[in-house]
Structure formats: C-alpha cells, structure tokens
Design a protein around this motif. Sequence first.
Motif, short mmCIF file in Angstrom:
data_model
loop_
_atom_site.label_atom_id
_atom_site.label_comp_id
_atom_site.label_asym_id
_atom_site.label_seq_id
_atom_site.Cartn_x
_atom_site.Cartn_y
_atom_site.Cartn_z
N TYR A 223 0.82 -1.22 0.00
CA TYR A 223 0.00 0.00 0.00
C TYR A 223 0.86 1.27 0.00
O TYR A 223 0.33 2.37 0.05
CB TYR A 223 -0.93 0.00 1.20
CG TYR A 223 -1.89 -1.16 1.22
CD1 TYR A 223 -2.92 -1.27 0.27
CD2 TYR A 223 -1.76 -2.19 2.15
CE1 TYR A 223 -3.78 -2.36 0.27
CE2 TYR A 223 -2.62 -3.28 2.15
CZ TYR A 223 -3.63 -3.35 1.21
OH TYR A 223 -4.47 -4.42 1.21
N GLY A 224 2.17 1.11 -0.05
CA GLY A 224 3.06 2.26 -0.11
C GLY A 224 3.15 3.05 1.17
O GLY A 224 3.55 4.22 1.15
N LEU A 225 2.79 2.44 2.30
CA LEU A 225 2.77 3.18 3.56
C LEU A 225 4.16 3.33 4.18
O LEU A 225 4.48 4.36 4.75
CB LEU A 225 1.84 2.47 4.56
CG LEU A 225 0.38 2.35 4.14
CD1 LEU A 225 -0.39 1.54 5.18
CD2 LEU A 225 -0.24 3.73 3.96
N HIS A 226 4.97 2.27 4.10
CA HIS A 226 6.26 2.26 4.76
C HIS A 226 7.29 1.57 3.88
O HIS A 226 6.96 0.79 2.99
CB HIS A 226 6.20 1.51 6.10
CG HIS A 226 5.13 1.96 7.03
ND1 HIS A 226 5.12 3.20 7.61
CD2 HIS A 226 4.03 1.32 7.48
CE1 HIS A 226 4.05 3.31 8.39
NE2 HIS A 226 3.37 2.19 8.32
N THR A 227 8.56 1.83 4.18
CA THR A 227 9.65 1.03 3.65
C THR A 227 10.02 0.03 4.73
O THR A 227 10.28 0.41 5.87
CB THR A 227 10.87 1.88 3.29
OG1 THR A 227 10.51 2.79 2.25
CG2 THR A 227 12.03 1.00 2.81
N VAL A 228 10.02 -1.25 4.38
CA VAL A 228 10.25 -2.32 5.36
C VAL A 228 11.47 -3.13 4.96
O VAL A 228 11.65 -3.47 3.79
CB VAL A 228 9.02 -3.25 5.46
CG1 VAL A 228 9.29 -4.42 6.38
CG2 VAL A 228 7.81 -2.46 5.95
N ALA A 229 12.30 -3.46 5.94
CA ALA A 229 13.42 -4.37 5.77
C ALA A 229 13.05 -5.67 6.46
O ALA A 229 12.66 -5.67 7.63
CB ALA A 229 14.70 -3.80 6.35
N GLY A 230 13.15 -6.80 5.73
CA GLY A 230 12.77 -8.09 6.29
C GLY A 230 13.94 -9.06 6.33
O GLY A 230 14.69 -9.18 5.35
N PHE A 231 14.11 -9.74 7.46
CA PHE A 231 15.22 -10.66 7.65
C PHE A 231 14.75 -11.97 8.28
O PHE A 231 13.77 -12.00 9.02
CB PHE A 231 16.27 -10.05 8.61
CG PHE A 231 16.85 -8.75 8.16
CD1 PHE A 231 18.05 -8.72 7.48
CD2 PHE A 231 16.22 -7.55 8.45
CE1 PHE A 231 18.60 -7.52 7.07
CE2 PHE A 231 16.76 -6.34 8.05
CZ PHE A 231 17.96 -6.33 7.36
N SER A 232 15.47 -13.05 7.99
CA SER A 232 15.35 -14.31 8.71
C SER A 232 16.72 -14.58 9.33
O SER A 232 17.75 -14.36 8.69
CB SER A 232 14.97 -15.45 7.78
OG SER A 232 13.71 -15.22 7.19
N ALA A 233 16.73 -15.05 10.58
CA ALA A 233 18.00 -15.27 11.27
C ALA A 233 17.92 -16.52 12.14
O ALA A 233 16.83 -16.96 12.51
CB ALA A 233 18.38 -14.06 12.12
N SER A 234 19.07 -17.08 12.45
CA SER A 234 19.11 -18.25 13.32
C SER A 234 20.38 -18.22 14.16
O SER A 234 21.38 -17.59 13.79
CB SER A 234 19.06 -19.55 12.50
OG SER A 234 20.18 -19.64 11.65
N ALA A 235 20.31 -18.90 15.30
CA ALA A 235 21.47 -18.97 16.19
C ALA A 235 21.32 -20.21 17.07
O ALA A 235 20.26 -20.85 17.11
CB ALA A 235 21.57 -17.72 17.06
N SER A 236 22.38 -20.54 17.77
CA SER A 236 22.37 -21.66 18.70
C SER A 236 23.15 -21.25 19.94
O SER A 236 24.19 -20.57 19.84
CB SER A 236 23.01 -22.89 18.06
OG SER A 236 23.02 -23.98 18.97
N LEU A 237 22.65 -21.62 21.11
CA LEU A 237 23.36 -21.31 22.35
C LEU A 237 23.18 -22.43 23.36
O LEU A 237 22.26 -23.22 23.29
CB LEU A 237 22.90 -19.96 22.92
CG LEU A 237 21.40 -19.76 23.24
CD1 LEU A 237 21.08 -20.27 24.64
CD2 LEU A 237 21.05 -18.29 23.14
N GLN A 238 24.11 -22.48 24.30
CA GLN A 238 24.06 -23.44 25.39
C GLN A 238 23.46 -22.75 26.62
O GLN A 238 23.98 -21.73 27.06
CB GLN A 238 25.47 -23.95 25.73
CG GLN A 238 26.14 -24.71 24.60
CD GLN A 238 25.55 -26.10 24.42
OE1 GLN A 238 25.26 -26.80 25.39
NE2 GLN A 238 25.36 -26.50 23.17
N ARG A 239 22.37 -23.30 27.15
CA ARG A 239 21.68 -22.62 28.25
C ARG A 239 22.55 -22.53 29.51
O ARG A 239 22.46 -21.53 30.25
CB ARG A 239 20.35 -23.30 28.56
CG ARG A 239 20.42 -24.71 29.13
CD ARG A 239 19.02 -25.29 29.26
NE ARG A 239 18.99 -26.63 29.83
CZ ARG A 239 18.75 -26.90 31.12
NH1 ARG A 239 18.55 -25.90 31.96
NH2 ARG A 239 18.71 -28.14 31.55
#
Length: 206
Positions: free
Chosen positions: A152-168
């Motif tokens: 609809y031309g309302l905003h400019t949006v940046a979209g990302f997918s990300a992943s990570a791994s950690l030890q609790r």
Amino acid sequence: MLRNRTIRRLSLSAALLWAPFVLHAASHRYQYDSVHSQIVFSIDHNGYSRPFGRLHIARGWLQFDPDDWSTASTELDIDLASVDMGDAEWNAAVCKPALLDCAHDRYAHFVSTSAERKDDQHGVLHGQLTLHGVTKPVDLMFTLNRVARTIYGLHTVAGFSASASLQRETYGITAFANSIGHDVAIWMELEAIRGDDDKNSEKDKP
C-alpha cells in the motif's frame, strides 16, 4: 578566466563538503515491527521431542544500508514474559527463577558489535546477548529477504530471517539437566520499518 577558476574551486569545495553525506545517504534507521517480528526456539525434552516456544520483541532499532552491510548495527529487547509454549501452566513453569526467571530479568538484551556479508543475501551478525544476568557473544546467521515499500506504499520495510544456537548453561540456566536439553536452537523472523516513514516511531529510543 579568473571568475571561472573561482567557480570551479567553489564547486569542488562544495562537493567535498557534501561527499560524506552522499556516501552515507542510503543508511537508514529502522524500528522493529513487534507485530510481524517473532522469535521461535526449540530444546530437547528428555529425548522424546524438541518442543517449540515463542517470544516477542519488546522494542528495538536497526541501522542498515542495503549496499554496505559493514555499517549495520542493531539493538533489541526480547520479552521473556511473553514466552508461549502452548500451555498456560508450562508457560508459568518456564518463567520461574530456575529457568528464564521472567520476574527478575524480564528482558533479554542483544546488541550487535559487527556485521559481515557473505553474498547478496546472507551474512553474519556478531553481537552480545544478555540473558539471566549473563552476557556472552552470539553470532546470528541471517538472510536479507527484502527491502521495499509495502503493497500500500505506507512504509519502507526491511525483512530478515536469522538463526542462532546457544548453550543454556552458559547463561547460568542449569536446572533440570536430566530432562531438559542443553542446546537451544533459535529462529527469528524480523520486519523493521524505516524511521522516516513511521510517523509514530520513537526514533530516540531502542
């Protein structure tokens, strides 16, 4: 002739003065859209399965230039009290002091330290994650999905997918070692609205 040389010198001086602004003109500040941004995590349950949980981003900002990822930076807070395991009693158990301790440390905090570009869409974001009162380095493998105006031309949006791994255990979360796994897999789907498009964004706040 003298007048022409003077004009050329003035033009060159003006160009040099404006050069830094032109070089960084494509870098914009974005605010994370908490409605369209989510975090999903998974951890082993005594070898039977790896249940999923969801968390919400409370607030955060992103500085990003699609043409120069080396200048990218971000900071965000994750609302641990928003944890959703699909069951109210399970949510309450995960929020207790032995695990996420949502009442004492409600927000996990991530701040980037650097970014590196692997190819046109993929990169690694290096940063520090504070969880359970402990701060440790974390690397986020991310994909730039799209930077564009909305339909609809309302905003400019940046979209990302990300992943990570950690030890609790690295963050001092050691309870139930015989029934809860140690490695936590994390996936993030992120949308951020460019600040000069979002009239309601608080640009000076993370």
